[in-house]
Design a protein around this motif. Structure first.
Motif, PDB file in Angstrom:
ATOM      1  N   ARG A   1      -3.414   0.738  -3.446  1.00 38.41           N
ATOM      2  CA  ARG A   1      -2.971  -0.594  -3.039  1.00 38.41           C
ATOM      3  C   ARG A   1      -2.677  -1.382  -4.302  1.00 38.41           C
ATOM      4  O   ARG A   1      -3.358  -1.217  -5.306  1.00 38.41           O
ATOM      5  CB  ARG A   1      -4.032  -1.292  -2.193  1.00 38.41           C
ATOM      6  CG  ARG A   1      -5.389  -1.383  -2.838  1.00 38.41           C
ATOM      7  CD  ARG A   1      -6.482  -1.755  -1.859  1.00 38.41           C
ATOM      8  NE  ARG A   1      -6.282  -3.058  -1.247  1.00 38.41           N
ATOM      9  CZ  ARG A   1      -7.111  -3.593  -0.361  1.00 38.41           C
ATOM     10  NH1 ARG A   1      -8.198  -2.937   0.015  1.00 38.41           N
ATOM     11  NH2 ARG A   1      -6.882  -4.780   0.175  1.00 38.41           N
TER      12      ARG A   1
ATOM     13  N   GLY B   1       1.266  -5.288   4.170  1.00 38.80           N
ATOM     14  CA  GLY B   1       0.297  -6.003   4.991  1.00 38.80           C
ATOM     15  C   GLY B   1       0.274  -7.463   4.613  1.00 38.80           C
ATOM     16  O   GLY B   1       0.787  -7.861   3.584  1.00 38.80           O
TER      17      GLY B   1
ATOM     18  N   PHE C   1       4.859  -0.238   8.297  1.00 33.88           N
ATOM     19  CA  PHE C   1       5.094   0.995   7.559  1.00 33.88           C
ATOM     20  C   PHE C   1       6.581   1.270   7.403  1.00 33.88           C
ATOM     21  O   PHE C   1       7.398   0.926   8.257  1.00 33.88           O
ATOM     22  CB  PHE C   1       4.471   2.185   8.299  1.00 33.88           C
ATOM     23  CG  PHE C   1       2.980   2.281   8.174  1.00 33.88           C
ATOM     24  CD1 PHE C   1       2.147   1.586   9.032  1.00 33.88           C
ATOM     25  CD2 PHE C   1       2.409   3.083   7.198  1.00 33.88           C
ATOM     26  CE1 PHE C   1       0.777   1.671   8.920  1.00 33.88           C
ATOM     27  CE2 PHE C   1       1.033   3.178   7.078  1.00 33.88           C
ATOM     28  CZ  PHE C   1       0.218   2.473   7.940  1.00 33.88           C
ATOM     29  N   GLY C   2       6.902   1.946   6.291  1.00 33.32           N
ATOM     30  CA  GLY C   2       8.215   2.540   6.170  1.00 33.32           C
ATOM     31  C   GLY C   2       8.264   3.825   6.974  1.00 33.32           C
ATOM     32  O   GLY C   2       7.248   4.249   7.549  1.00 33.32           O
TER      33      GLY C   2
ATOM     34  N   PHE D   1      -2.447 -10.963   4.872  1.00 33.88           N
ATOM     35  CA  PHE D   1      -3.729 -11.518   5.266  1.00 33.88           C
ATOM     36  C   PHE D   1      -3.577 -12.351   6.529  1.00 33.88           C
ATOM     37  O   PHE D   1      -2.594 -13.025   6.731  1.00 33.88           O
ATOM     38  CB  PHE D   1      -4.290 -12.413   4.154  1.00 33.88           C
ATOM     39  CG  PHE D   1      -4.719 -11.650   2.942  1.00 33.88           C
ATOM     40  CD1 PHE D   1      -3.985 -11.709   1.782  1.00 33.88           C
ATOM     41  CD2 PHE D   1      -5.867 -10.873   2.977  1.00 33.88           C
ATOM     42  CE1 PHE D   1      -4.371 -11.001   0.658  1.00 33.88           C
ATOM     43  CE2 PHE D   1      -6.261 -10.162   1.851  1.00 33.88           C
ATOM     44  CZ  PHE D   1      -5.517 -10.226   0.687  1.00 33.88           C
ATOM     45  N   GLY D   2      -4.564 -12.277   7.336  1.00 32.60           N
ATOM     46  CA  GLY D   2      -4.555 -13.133   8.534  1.00 32.60           C
ATOM     47  C   GLY D   2      -4.308 -12.353   9.800  1.00 32.60           C
ATOM     48  O   GLY D   2      -5.097 -12.431  10.728  1.00 32.60           O
ATOM     49  N   ASN D   3      -3.219 -11.597   9.838  1.00 32.63           N
ATOM     50  CA  ASN D   3      -2.991 -10.863  11.081  1.00 32.63           C
ATOM     51  C   ASN D   3      -3.238  -9.372  10.931  1.00 32.63           C
ATOM     52  O   ASN D   3      -3.141  -8.637  11.893  1.00 32.63           O
ATOM     53  CB  ASN D   3      -1.600 -11.139  11.664  1.00 32.63           C
ATOM     54  CG  ASN D   3      -0.477 -10.575  10.835  1.00 32.63           C
ATOM     55  OD1 ASN D   3      -0.660  -9.635  10.076  1.00 32.63           O
ATOM     56  ND2 ASN D   3       0.696 -11.145  10.979  1.00 32.63           N
ATOM     57  N   GLU D   4      -3.552  -8.970   9.709  1.00 31.57           N
ATOM     58  CA  GLU D   4      -4.013  -7.600   9.453  1.00 31.57           C
ATOM     59  C   GLU D   4      -3.042  -6.523   9.913  1.00 31.57           C
ATOM     60  O   GLU D   4      -3.405  -5.374  10.056  1.00 31.57           O
ATOM     61  CB  GLU D   4      -5.371  -7.361  10.135  1.00 31.57           C
ATOM     62  CG  GLU D   4      -6.426  -8.363   9.751  1.00 31.57           C
ATOM     63  CD  GLU D   4      -6.771  -8.314   8.269  1.00 31.57           C
ATOM     64  OE1 GLU D   4      -6.764  -9.372   7.624  1.00 31.57           O
ATOM     65  OE2 GLU D   4      -7.021  -7.220   7.765  1.00 31.57           O
ATOM     66  N   LYS D   5      -1.816  -6.894  10.163  1.00 29.38           N
ATOM     67  CA  LYS D   5      -0.850  -5.915  10.643  1.00 29.38           C
ATOM     68  C   LYS D   5      -0.246  -5.185   9.456  1.00 29.38           C
ATOM     69  O   LYS D   5       0.112  -5.793   8.456  1.00 29.38           O
ATOM     70  CB  LYS D   5       0.233  -6.661  11.420  1.00 29.38           C
ATOM     71  CG  LYS D   5       1.494  -5.890  11.692  1.00 29.38           C
ATOM     72  CD  LYS D   5       2.517  -6.810  12.323  1.00 29.38           C
ATOM     73  CE  LYS D   5       3.887  -6.211  12.290  1.00 29.38           C
ATOM     74  NZ  LYS D   5       4.891  -7.115  12.884  1.00 29.38           N
ATOM     75  N   LEU D   6      -0.168  -3.881   9.556  1.00 26.78           N
ATOM     76  CA  LEU D   6       0.515  -3.082   8.551  1.00 26.78           C
ATOM     77  C   LEU D   6       1.897  -2.720   9.068  1.00 26.78           C
ATOM     78  O   LEU D   6       2.027  -2.206  10.184  1.00 26.78           O
ATOM     79  CB  LEU D   6      -0.255  -1.804   8.250  1.00 26.78           C
ATOM     80  CG  LEU D   6      -1.439  -1.875   7.287  1.00 26.78           C
ATOM     81  CD1 LEU D   6      -2.132  -0.529   7.220  1.00 26.78           C
ATOM     82  CD2 LEU D   6      -1.018  -2.344   5.915  1.00 26.78           C
TER      83      LEU D   6
ATOM     84  N   PHE E   1       0.844  -1.187   0.000  1.00 24.09           N
ATOM     85  CA  PHE E   1       0.000   0.000   0.000  1.00 24.09           C
ATOM     86  C   PHE E   1       0.888   1.249   0.000  1.00 24.09           C
ATOM     87  O   PHE E   1       2.021   1.228   0.459  1.00 24.09           O
ATOM     88  CB  PHE E   1      -0.853   0.069   1.278  1.00 24.09           C
ATOM     89  CG  PHE E   1      -1.681  -1.150   1.536  1.00 24.09           C
ATOM     90  CD1 PHE E   1      -1.144  -2.255   2.160  1.00 24.09           C
ATOM     91  CD2 PHE E   1      -3.015  -1.180   1.169  1.00 24.09           C
ATOM     92  CE1 PHE E   1      -1.909  -3.383   2.413  1.00 24.09           C
ATOM     93  CE2 PHE E   1      -3.791  -2.297   1.420  1.00 24.09           C
ATOM     94  CZ  PHE E   1      -3.235  -3.400   2.036  1.00 24.09           C
TER      95      PHE E   1
END
Lengths: 109, 114
Positions: free
Chosen positions: A49, A90, A99-100, A92-97, A34
């Protein structure tokens, strides 16, 4: 471990010139990439995205799995593009993003 | 449609105190995420709540905790505050867990620890 690298903290570009914001990632699975943008005095918002393959505000980004990159590009910069840009990874599954650290883009009139 | 809201806007605490930050998601969103944006470090994932349960946690000590209420709003609690906890704390919400859903961000709470 997943990691996102944005090598440029600051980038200045003249109005009308092409823009490229670099993003490289490290991830062993199938990535979901993203670009988020934060304009002055506004909240962080999704710009695009990779899975949707859209062009938003003239920006595009192509996922290059061989080079593990997701660079953001725009052929002709506009003054309103001045903002902070964050690349994010990101999964799938743990939905954690993840970031840079962001690139502050300044368009010079 | 109202966006994600966070309160307070600013919070000043001293070392060792506890801080409570609040977040209200967009109506209809069941997932809430917390991120820490410390100077020079970018956004770091803290916690993810969905349907009242903690689903995932970032690499933060246990003194960072939270909860999600039946109305899907959320609290982030930081105990035994340390100077390095000074940061902007962002909350985001999304509509569910099927596939990857766009996260919508709030304006943040600026926590300053003296």
């Amino acid at each position: 471990a997943q990691r996102v690298t944005q090598p440029e903290k600051l980038l200045s570009v003249f109005k009308g010139a092409p823009v490229e914001l670099k993003c490289n990632y490290s991830y062993s699975g199938s990535p979901e990439l993203f670009w988020y943008v934060q304009y002055s005095r506004q909240r962080l918002q999704l710009l695009l995205r990779h899975i949707s393959r859209e062009s938003i505000k003239g920006f595009t980004a192509d996922l290059n799995k061989g080079e593990t990159s997701f660079h953001l590009k725009k052929p002709f910069a506009q003054e309103e593009d001045s903002a902070m840009y964050y690349c994010a990874l990101g999964n799938f599954g743990n939905e954690k993003l993840t970031f840079g650290t962001g690139t502050r883009l300044t368009i010079i009139p | 449609e109202a966006g994600v809201t966070q309160s307070p806007t600013h919070l000043i605490k001293t070392r060792g105190q506890q801080a409570t930050l609040r977040c209200s998601p967009i109506s209809g969103h069941t997932s809430v995420y917390w991120y820490q944006q410390a100077l020079g470090l970018g956004l770091q994932f803290l916690l993810w709540y969905d349907e009242g349960e903690e689903r995932n946690r970032g690499n933060f000590p246990p003194r960072f905790s939270g909860r999600q209420f039946p109305n899907y709003s959320s609290e982030l609690n930081v105990n035994a505050l340390e100077l390095e906890d000074s940061a902007l704390y962002l909350c985001a919400s999304s509509s569910g867990t099927s596939g990857y859903n766009e996260q919508f961000f709030g304006p943040g709470t600026r926590l300053t620890v003296l």
